[in-house]
Design a protein around this motif. Structure first.
Motif: not given
Length: 470
Positions: A329-336, A342-347, A394-401, A432-434
């Protein structure tokens, strides 16, 4: 007596008088070739010529000094003594020629070298401070592993083939069920499998007790995750030799990176066991890469299918090249991973115009986007919101896109391109990429300027982006 070369001053005098070399020579009573040699410092100037220059063109003899040239020659000699010019050091005559014929260039060279030395000293001081903390000078384990899989094109051939062969022994249809893997663990390794709540916070997924030969899985996990975790455990037990060879070739700098990479390799084996290469590729082609149909066929999750599509890089049996990413949700790419141009930005975060960010608003549906990158490449990009639970209330729920895409040239093989106006330029969103490396100058969603471009700010004129990129 030291020879005097003043070619630059002679050229300046002639330029001020707006004379050709021929006219200039006639005024001095000299030949044109002689004047040419004087201007190019091929001959020293004589006393009679100096008097002629003074009488005809007002040359101030008091301003002529060889000391300045000597100092400049000495400065250039010092500059080119720097080891950075090893093997390319000019001779003394070259320094004299440059100092006399192009002093401005020589001075610029000296200033450039001075700036280089200052920067080198500053970097050395910074490096000295950083090396006191070794952790700051090395990539993190996850960065090393990310780069390793990237340059392996996210496909490890020996692991993939071994997993496919095991799938063929366990199933006649290509689909493996949890019971197939449980029976294999028992028959091959004497390991029993139980399902129950593993921890009070329900965050634990899998626990293996080697001494007791007991594998425990969280009972709250969906069936697709149960199957994958069973396959992961089989990878650790049966593909260790292959993984050892791969890790030995990788030569990670960070010791922890090898442990992280082993998990990634076990996941790769598990993905190939659950989604065997040939059967999966055939199903993808038959369904025109319909993610839901493929997931139903193999009993897996949408994310597992999308990720597997990006790994179909077996020599002489490649699938369509896809890019795949998972974003929080914060926009962090956790898998790429990308098998496309098209290449994802390293940072940094991904482009805010990319449809993966809108997926969080569209649970249960796959949203489509036609997109064009700054290099002119065009893509179909698919995005979906995925939710991961590991417990009850009450258990953890993870949201991703998740995002999956390929170049538009493959449109006829992608069911999601049906009904889209691929011939209309305006149908493609400019992404764009980043922001830090994107060259689009007029994007209203820009968060920061490009790293290699200057900006200008007009306090009397404000647009959505408060600066202009130059």
């Amino acid at each position: 007596m030291k020879k005097l070369f003043i070619g630059r001053q002679i050229r300046a005098l002639r330029g001020d008088a707006k004379l050709t070399q021929r006219d200039f020579a006639e005024r001095l009573g000299l030949s044109t070739s002689y004047v040419n040699q004087l201007e190019n410092n091929q001959r020293p100037v004589s006393a009679p010529v100096l008097l002629g220059l003074s009488e005809q063109f007002g040359l101030d003899l008091a301003q002529i000094s060889v000391d300045d040239d000597d100092r400049l020659v000495a400065a250039l000699s010092e500059v080119f003594a720097d080891p950075v010019f090893a093997g390319h050091r000019p001779g003394l005559q070259d320094f004299k020629t440059v100092s006399q014929s192009a002093p401005d260039f020589a001075h610029a060279m000296v200033r450039l070298h001075h700036a280089y030395r200052q920067m080198s000293e500053q970097l050395a001081m910074l490096d000295d401070r950083l090396t006191r903390d070794e952790a700051l000078t090395r990539p993190t384990p996850y960065e090393e592993v990310r780069d390793f899989f990237h340059f392996e094109n996210n496909y490890i051939h020996d692991l993939d083939v071994a997993a496919e062969e095991l799938n063929a022994r366990l199933s006649t249809t290509g689909r493996v069920f949890a019971r197939d893997l449980v029976e294999h663990l028992d028959a091959r390794h004497g390991i029993s499998v139980t399902r129950h709540r593993l921890a009070p916070d329900a965050s634990e997924i899998r626990r293996y007790d080697a001494a007791a030969k007991q594998l425990s899985l969280n009972e709250a996990l969906p069936e697709s995750t149960i199957v994958f975790q069973l396959a992961h455990q089989i990878a650790l037990l049966e593909a260790g030799g292959i993984m050892d060879d791969v890790l030995a070739r990788a030569r990670f700098q960070n010791e922890d990176a090898a442990h992280v990479a082993r998990i990634g390799l076990a996941n790769a084996f598990a993905g190939a066991l659950v989604l065997p290469y040939r059967a999966f590729l055939r199903t993808a082609q038959e369904t025109r890469h319909d993610l839901d149909l493929i997931a139903d066929r193999f009993g897996t999750s949408l994310e597992q299918v999308a990720h597997r599509l990006s790994t179909l890089q077996r020599p002489r049996l490649k699938g369509i090249p896809f890019f795949f990413a998972r974003v929080d949700r914060a926009g962090n790419i956790t898998k790429r991973h990308s098998a496309t141009k098209l290449q994802f930005a390293r940072f940094g975060a991904a482009c805010p115009l990319w449809n993966v960010h809108r997926a969080f608003e569209s649970h249960g549906t796959i949203i489509r986007q036609l997109a064009e990158t700054p290099d002119g490449s065009r893509y179909i990009s698919l995005a979906a919101h995925v939710v991961k639970k590991s417990g009850g209330y009450g258990g953890p729920v993870l949201h991703y896109a998740i995002a999956l895409g390929t170049e538009i040239s493959h449109a006829r093989d992608i069911v999601y391109c049906d009904g889209l106006d691929l011939a209309r330029d305006a149908a493609f969103d400019p992404i764009g990429i980043s922001c830090r490396i994107c060259e689009r100058l007029t994007c209203a969603q820009r968060s920061v300027p490009p790293l290699n471009r200057a900006i200008s700010i007009d306090s009397d004129h404000r647009r959505l982006v408060p600066y202009e990129i130059r």
